[in-house]
Motif scaffolding. Structure first.
Motif, mmCIF file in Angstrom:
data_model
loop_
_atom_site.group_PDB
_atom_site.id
_atom_site.type_symbol
_atom_site.label_atom_id
_atom_site.label_comp_id
_atom_site.label_asym_id
_atom_site.label_seq_id
_atom_site.Cartn_x
_atom_site.Cartn_y
_atom_site.Cartn_z
ATOM 1 N N LEU A 102 -0.192 -130.926 -10.501
ATOM 2 C CA LEU A 102 0.159 -129.954 -11.540
ATOM 3 C C LEU A 102 1.404 -129.156 -11.141
ATOM 4 O O LEU A 102 2.248 -128.848 -11.981
ATOM 5 N N TRP A 103 1.533 -128.849 -9.863
ATOM 6 C CA TRP A 103 2.735 -128.166 -9.373
ATOM 7 C C TRP A 103 3.943 -129.089 -9.514
ATOM 8 O O TRP A 103 5.023 -128.654 -9.946
ATOM 9 N N ILE A 104 3.775 -130.366 -9.184
ATOM 10 C CA ILE A 104 4.871 -131.343 -9.296
ATOM 11 C C ILE A 104 5.348 -131.432 -10.746
ATOM 12 O O ILE A 104 6.549 -131.398 -11.020
ATOM 13 N N ILE A 105 4.409 -131.532 -11.672
ATOM 14 C CA ILE A 105 4.761 -131.603 -13.093
ATOM 15 C C ILE A 105 5.528 -130.365 -13.513
ATOM 16 O O ILE A 105 6.584 -130.447 -14.146
ATOM 17 N N SER A 106 5.012 -129.206 -13.148
ATOM 18 C CA SER A 106 5.644 -127.938 -13.526
ATOM 19 C C SER A 106 7.053 -127.823 -12.943
ATOM 20 O O SER A 106 7.996 -127.410 -13.627
ATOM 21 N N VAL B 174 -8.716 -129.044 -16.409
ATOM 22 C CA VAL B 174 -8.254 -128.989 -17.802
ATOM 23 C C VAL B 174 -7.562 -127.657 -18.067
ATOM 24 O O VAL B 174 -6.489 -127.617 -18.696
ATOM 25 N N GLN B 175 -8.131 -126.576 -17.563
ATOM 26 C CA GLN B 175 -7.529 -125.254 -17.769
ATOM 27 C C GLN B 175 -6.154 -125.170 -17.112
ATOM 28 O O GLN B 175 -5.185 -124.718 -17.727
ATOM 29 N N GLU B 176 -6.044 -125.635 -15.869
ATOM 30 C CA GLU B 176 -4.755 -125.615 -15.176
ATOM 31 C C GLU B 176 -3.756 -126.555 -15.840
ATOM 32 O O GLU B 176 -2.584 -126.224 -15.988
ATOM 33 N N PHE B 177 -4.211 -127.730 -16.225
ATOM 34 C CA PHE B 177 -3.366 -128.730 -16.882
ATOM 35 C C PHE B 177 -2.780 -128.160 -18.171
ATOM 36 O O PHE B 177 -1.610 -128.351 -18.475
ATOM 37 N N SER B 178 -3.600 -127.455 -18.940
ATOM 38 C CA SER B 178 -3.160 -126.950 -20.250
ATOM 39 C C SER B 178 -2.086 -125.870 -20.134
ATOM 40 O O SER B 178 -1.339 -125.645 -21.073
ATOM 41 N N ALA B 179 -1.993 -125.221 -18.964
ATOM 42 C CA ALA B 179 -0.995 -124.157 -18.785
ATOM 43 C C ALA B 179 0.433 -124.702 -18.803
ATOM 44 O O ALA B 179 1.345 -124.035 -19.293
ATOM 45 N N ASP B 180 0.650 -125.901 -18.273
ATOM 46 C CA ASP B 180 1.995 -126.491 -18.236
ATOM 47 C C ASP B 180 1.876 -128.012 -18.156
ATOM 48 O O ASP B 180 2.161 -128.620 -17.129
ATOM 49 N N PRO B 181 1.439 -128.648 -19.245
ATOM 50 C CA PRO B 181 1.171 -130.089 -19.215
ATOM 51 C C PRO B 181 2.457 -130.912 -19.208
ATOM 52 O O PRO B 181 3.524 -130.415 -19.567
ATOM 53 N N PRO B 182 2.349 -132.188 -18.833
ATOM 54 C CA PRO B 182 3.507 -133.071 -18.954
ATOM 55 C C PRO B 182 3.830 -133.266 -20.430
ATOM 56 O O PRO B 182 3.024 -132.946 -21.304
ATOM 57 N N ARG C 245 -7.139 -133.040 -27.539
ATOM 58 C CA ARG C 245 -7.254 -132.688 -28.960
ATOM 59 C C ARG C 245 -8.063 -131.402 -29.146
ATOM 60 O O ARG C 245 -7.618 -130.475 -29.817
ATOM 61 N N ASP C 246 -9.241 -131.334 -28.535
ATOM 62 C CA ASP C 246 -10.135 -130.191 -28.745
ATOM 63 C C ASP C 246 -9.567 -128.891 -28.198
ATOM 64 O O ASP C 246 -9.743 -127.825 -28.790
ATOM 65 N N GLN C 247 -8.878 -128.977 -27.066
ATOM 66 C CA GLN C 247 -8.301 -127.785 -26.436
ATOM 67 C C GLN C 247 -6.914 -127.456 -26.999
ATOM 68 O O GLN C 247 -6.306 -126.477 -26.595
ATOM 69 N N LYS C 248 -6.415 -128.323 -27.884
ATOM 70 C CA LYS C 248 -5.082 -128.152 -28.483
ATOM 71 C C LYS C 248 -3.990 -128.032 -27.410
ATOM 72 O O LYS C 248 -3.096 -127.189 -27.483
ATOM 73 N N ILE C 249 -4.079 -128.894 -26.415
ATOM 74 C CA ILE C 249 -3.106 -128.901 -25.326
ATOM 75 C C ILE C 249 -1.825 -129.559 -25.818
ATOM 76 O O ILE C 249 -1.853 -130.611 -26.449
ATOM 77 N N GLN C 250 -0.705 -128.926 -25.545
ATOM 78 C CA GLN C 250 0.594 -129.358 -26.065
ATOM 79 C C GLN C 250 1.197 -130.485 -25.231
ATOM 80 O O GLN C 250 2.112 -130.280 -24.436
ATOM 81 N N THR C 251 0.658 -131.674 -25.424
ATOM 82 C CA THR C 251 1.202 -132.882 -24.817
ATOM 83 C C THR C 251 0.947 -134.035 -25.775
ATOM 84 O O THR C 251 0.072 -133.944 -26.636
ATOM 85 N N THR C 252 1.707 -135.084 -25.633
ATOM 86 C CA THR C 252 1.509 -136.277 -26.455
ATOM 87 C C THR C 252 0.640 -137.257 -25.674
ATOM 88 O O THR C 252 0.906 -137.521 -24.502
ATOM 89 N N VAL C 253 -0.386 -137.782 -26.328
ATOM 90 C CA VAL C 253 -1.250 -138.784 -25.700
ATOM 91 C C VAL C 253 -0.760 -140.168 -26.119
ATOM 92 O O VAL C 253 -0.494 -140.411 -27.294
ATOM 93 N N LEU C 254 -0.637 -141.047 -25.140
ATOM 94 C CA LEU C 254 -0.250 -142.442 -25.370
ATOM 95 C C LEU C 254 -1.332 -143.332 -24.772
ATOM 96 O O LEU C 254 -1.695 -143.167 -23.606
#
Length: 196
Positions: A66-70, A94-102, A156-165
């Motif tokens: 998560l630090w690397i992504i950020s 999930v909580q940490e991921f949602s703060a600054d997702p890829p 989807r449920d958490q409305k995390i701002q990333t695109t799923v592929l």
């Protein structure tokens, strides 16, 4: 000499420029790239966006992922993470991921039971987790499928701002069931991209 990520992105942009100027025509001839496709490729390569694809093995298992992504995002890179989604079973991740997702999260959709598709996409997440836990550990592709669906539903449920592929490797065992899977993805995860 220390090369920073910024130096890397500048180098990638220079490489793109050189490729377009000196090698692209030959590339199009050698690979019989149609003109309209060549124009689209040029348009994409002229954008000043450098992508970093984190994949291979399971990069989400790296303790600093998560630090690397950020950090990569803060340096101006577009970041794509290809993973199984296993860590999405952990609420803290999930909580940490949602703060600054890829920018993009790529998941696997290779092996699946076509008779269970609707159920997997609609059952409560805690039940889906139980199904995953009961899946034979030797059925790794099935586990990855369940992890991917779980992760996408969390996004989807958490409305995390990333695109799923969803990436799909097509083979004899799944080819005739791909269309129903695509229909399920479109129905329950309509914002997801599909790459068969």
């Amino acid at each position: 000499v220390v090369v920073t990520a910024r130096d890397g992105s500048d180098g990638l942009l220079l490489a793109q420029e050189y490729f377009l100027e000196h090698l692209f025509g030959r590339y199009c001839r050698d690979f019989a790239i149609p003109t309209d496709i060549a124009v689209a490729i040029v348009d994409l390569l002229q954008e000043e966006i450098c992508e970093v694809n984190l994949f291979g093995g399971n990069p989400e298992m790296h303790r600093e992922i998560l630090w690397i992504i950020s950090k990569l995002k803060s340096l101006g890179f577009r970041v794509n993470l290809t993973t199984t989604g296993r860590k999405f079973f952990r609420a803290d991740f999930v909580q940490e991921f949602s703060a600054d997702p890829p920018h993009l999260l790529a998941l696997s959709m290779d092996n699946f039971d076509p008779d269970q598709l609707e159920k997997v996409f609609t059952m409560p997440l805690d039940e889906l987790y139980d199904v995953w836990k009961k899946t034979n550990k030797l059925a790794g592709q099935t586990q990855k499928f369940l992890e991917g669906v779980y992760a996408a539903r969390q996004i989807r449920d958490q409305k995390i701002q990333t695109t799923v592929l969803f990436n799909m490797v097509l083979h004899r065992q799944n080819i005739r069931h791909v269309q129903p899977l695509i229909q399920m993805i479109k129905k329950y995860l309509p914002d997801a991209l599909i790459n068969p």
